[in-house]
Design a protein around this motif. Sequence first.
Motif, PDB file in Angstrom:
ATOM      1  N   LYS A   1       0.815  -1.206   0.000  1.00 29.52           N
ATOM      2  CA  LYS A   1       0.000   0.000   0.000  1.00 29.52           C
ATOM      3  C   LYS A   1       0.855   1.266   0.000  1.00 29.52           C
ATOM      4  N   ILE A   2       2.185   1.072   0.009  1.00 31.84           N
ATOM      5  CA  ILE A   2       3.107   2.205   0.032  1.00 31.84           C
ATOM      6  C   ILE A   2       3.780   2.325  -1.332  1.00 31.84           C
ATOM      7  N   PRO A   3       3.794   3.528  -1.921  1.00 33.19           N
ATOM      8  CA  PRO A   3       4.471   3.670  -3.223  1.00 33.19           C
ATOM      9  C   PRO A   3       5.940   3.310  -3.119  1.00 33.19           C
ATOM     10  N   GLN A   4       6.472   2.718  -4.167  1.00 34.45           N
ATOM     11  CA  GLN A   4       7.868   2.305  -4.170  1.00 34.45           C
ATOM     12  C   GLN A   4       8.795   3.521  -4.203  1.00 34.45           C
ATOM     13  N   ASN A   5      10.035   3.304  -3.744  1.00 31.72           N
ATOM     14  CA  ASN A   5      10.992   4.411  -3.628  1.00 31.72           C
ATOM     15  C   ASN A   5      11.193   5.148  -4.949  1.00 31.72           C
ATOM     16  N   TYR A   6      11.288   4.400  -6.033  1.00 29.91           N
ATOM     17  CA  TYR A   6      11.506   5.027  -7.336  1.00 29.91           C
ATOM     18  C   TYR A   6      10.361   5.982  -7.668  1.00 29.91           C
ATOM     19  N   THR A   7       9.139   5.557  -7.346  1.00 30.67           N
ATOM     20  CA  THR A   7       7.965   6.385  -7.635  1.00 30.67           C
ATOM     21  C   THR A   7       7.993   7.681  -6.839  1.00 30.67           C
TER      22      THR A   7
ATOM     23  N   ILE B   1       3.660  -4.244 -19.200  1.00 30.17           N
ATOM     24  CA  ILE B   1       3.681  -5.327 -18.217  1.00 30.17           C
ATOM     25  C   ILE B   1       2.959  -6.542 -18.794  1.00 30.17           C
ATOM     26  N   LYS B   2       3.654  -7.655 -18.883  1.00 36.89           N
ATOM     27  CA  LYS B   2       3.077  -8.869 -19.468  1.00 36.89           C
ATOM     28  C   LYS B   2       2.311  -9.700 -18.442  1.00 36.89           C
ATOM     29  N   LYS B   3       2.808  -9.714 -17.222  1.00 32.85           N
ATOM     30  CA  LYS B   3       2.150 -10.497 -16.185  1.00 32.85           C
ATOM     31  C   LYS B   3       2.187  -9.733 -14.875  1.00 32.85           C
ATOM     32  N   LEU B   4       1.021  -9.601 -14.252  1.00 27.29           N
ATOM     33  CA  LEU B   4       0.912  -8.814 -13.024  1.00 27.29           C
ATOM     34  C   LEU B   4       0.298  -9.685 -11.933  1.00 27.29           C
ATOM     35  N   THR B   5       1.078  -9.958 -10.901  1.00 26.57           N
ATOM     36  CA  THR B   5       0.563 -10.734  -9.769  1.00 26.57           C
ATOM     37  C   THR B   5      -0.333  -9.846  -8.914  1.00 26.57           C
ATOM     38  N   ASP B   6      -1.041 -10.456  -7.969  1.00 26.98           N
ATOM     39  CA  ASP B   6      -1.885  -9.662  -7.077  1.00 26.98           C
ATOM     40  C   ASP B   6      -1.037  -8.696  -6.248  1.00 26.98           C
ATOM     41  N   SER B   7       0.153  -9.160  -5.836  1.00 26.33           N
ATOM     42  CA  SER B   7       1.056  -8.285  -5.091  1.00 26.33           C
ATOM     43  C   SER B   7       1.512  -7.124  -5.966  1.00 26.33           C
ATOM     44  N   GLY B   8       1.874  -7.443  -7.215  1.00 25.94           N
ATOM     45  CA  GLY B   8       2.270  -6.400  -8.152  1.00 25.94           C
ATOM     46  C   GLY B   8       1.137  -5.437  -8.447  1.00 25.94           C
ATOM     47  N   ARG B   9      -0.075  -5.971  -8.524  1.00 25.22           N
ATOM     48  CA  ARG B   9      -1.249  -5.118  -8.741  1.00 25.22           C
ATOM     49  C   ARG B   9      -1.400  -4.115  -7.608  1.00 25.22           C
ATOM     50  N   ASN B  10      -1.228  -4.578  -6.378  1.00 26.77           N
ATOM     51  CA  ASN B  10      -1.360  -3.681  -5.220  1.00 26.77           C
ATOM     52  C   ASN B  10      -0.278  -2.604  -5.231  1.00 26.77           C
ATOM     53  N   HIS B  11       0.949  -3.007  -5.602  1.00 25.22           N
ATOM     54  CA  HIS B  11       2.035  -2.028  -5.700  1.00 25.22           C
ATOM     55  C   HIS B  11       1.727  -0.988  -6.780  1.00 25.22           C
ATOM     56  N   LEU B  12       1.197  -1.449  -7.896  1.00 27.07           N
ATOM     57  CA  LEU B  12       0.888  -0.539  -8.992  1.00 27.07           C
ATOM     58  C   LEU B  12      -0.216   0.434  -8.606  1.00 27.07           C
TER      59      LEU B  12
ATOM     60  N   ALA C   1      -0.769   1.536  -5.604  1.00 29.28           N
ATOM     61  CA  ALA C   1      -0.140   2.499  -4.698  1.00 29.28           C
ATOM     62  C   ALA C   1       0.686   3.524  -5.476  1.00 29.28           C
ATOM     63  N   ASP C   2       1.437   3.052  -6.468  1.00 25.56           N
ATOM     64  CA  ASP C   2       2.288   3.940  -7.262  1.00 25.56           C
ATOM     65  C   ASP C   2       1.454   4.932  -8.064  1.00 25.56           C
ATOM     66  N   LEU C   3       0.412   4.437  -8.721  1.00 24.32           N
ATOM     67  CA  LEU C   3      -0.419   5.310  -9.556  1.00 24.32           C
ATOM     68  C   LEU C   3      -1.227   6.291  -8.704  1.00 24.32           C
ATOM     69  N   SER C   4      -1.662   5.844  -7.534  1.00 30.98           N
ATOM     70  CA  SER C   4      -2.399   6.737  -6.629  1.00 30.98           C
ATOM     71  C   SER C   4      -1.491   7.865  -6.141  1.00 30.98           C
ATOM     72  N   TYR C   5      -0.243   7.528  -5.861  1.00 31.29           N
ATOM     73  CA  TYR C   5       0.729   8.551  -5.457  1.00 31.29           C
ATOM     74  C   TYR C   5       0.954   9.551  -6.587  1.00 31.29           C
ATOM     75  N   LEU C   6       1.074   9.030  -7.806  1.00 25.03           N
ATOM     76  CA  LEU C   6       1.245   9.908  -8.966  1.00 25.03           C
ATOM     77  C   LEU C   6       0.062  10.860  -9.097  1.00 25.03           C
ATOM     78  N   CYS C   7      -1.131  10.354  -8.894  1.00 22.99           N
ATOM     79  CA  CYS C   7      -2.329  11.205  -8.958  1.00 22.99           C
ATOM     80  C   CYS C   7      -2.263  12.325  -7.922  1.00 22.99           C
ATOM     81  N   ASN C   8      -1.825  11.982  -6.714  1.00 28.17           N
ATOM     82  CA  ASN C   8      -1.725  12.986  -5.655  1.00 28.17           C
ATOM     83  C   ASN C   8      -0.718  14.075  -6.012  1.00 28.17           C
ATOM     84  N   VAL C   9       0.433  13.659  -6.559  1.00 27.59           N
ATOM     85  CA  VAL C   9       1.467  14.616  -6.936  1.00 27.59           C
ATOM     86  C   VAL C   9       0.968  15.586  -7.992  1.00 27.59           C
TER      87      VAL C   9
END
Length: 232
Positions: free
Chosen positions: A14-20, A154-165, A167-175
């Motif tokens: 639920k936390i955006p990744q450092n790169y993001t 992205i060719k394959k997205l796991t549920d964990s990867g989906r959650n990370h994505l 979080a990352d996109l939501s952070y981008l929206c906030n910025v």
Amino acid sequence: MGDTEEGGGGDYSKIPQNYTTLVGEHVLARVQHVDELVGSDQQLLDGVGDLVGGVDKIGLQRWSKLVSGLGVLVEESGGEECVENMMMGENGFLAICGGGGEEEEEKEKEKENEKEKEEEEEEHDNKASTFSKNFMTGVGCGLVGLVLQQVCAIKKLTDSGRNHLIADLSYLCNVLTVLGLKKNLGLVQHVVGLLEENSKEGGRLKKVQRDLSIMERVVDTLDSVIIMSLFN
């Protein structure tokens, strides 16, 4: 890497990744940098004066690549102008993305028109602030286009990867909302909603629709690409 923090119960997904966050902080820092650069150098300001009206379109190339990468031909519907409308969240595109419809879009336009009139009535020269605003709009739109291009790759997205994505996109929206680019985020917010609604566990799969407008086809094709990455 685990999804929960050992002993703390926190959910890393639920936390955006450092790169993001680094990208977001860099974009926000550009605002002050551009303001100081242009505002302190009259010669430079005079040199970029002719670009003020078009610098907000510098992200158009990224969006054109995004749309063409989805295999959607826009020539029959205005070409570059159609892509620009999607990038800027205009001409009904927010409604297609589920972002409040044409009524909200009209309200946003009215607010912008009122703000522009107020700026025109000001006695001091606001060329520097206008350039800065338009430049950051271009940077923000280009970032959105680039991010969505990467999402489509992205060719394959796991549920964990989906959650990370999410979080990352939501952070981008906030910025970008902080930068005043809320109406340019319709497609990103749509993708976040799509990811939240779909998962392997939930088992939902969106069917590709036919007989759509160009803008609807872009959104629908993007949906299909993302859904396929979830269910591969």
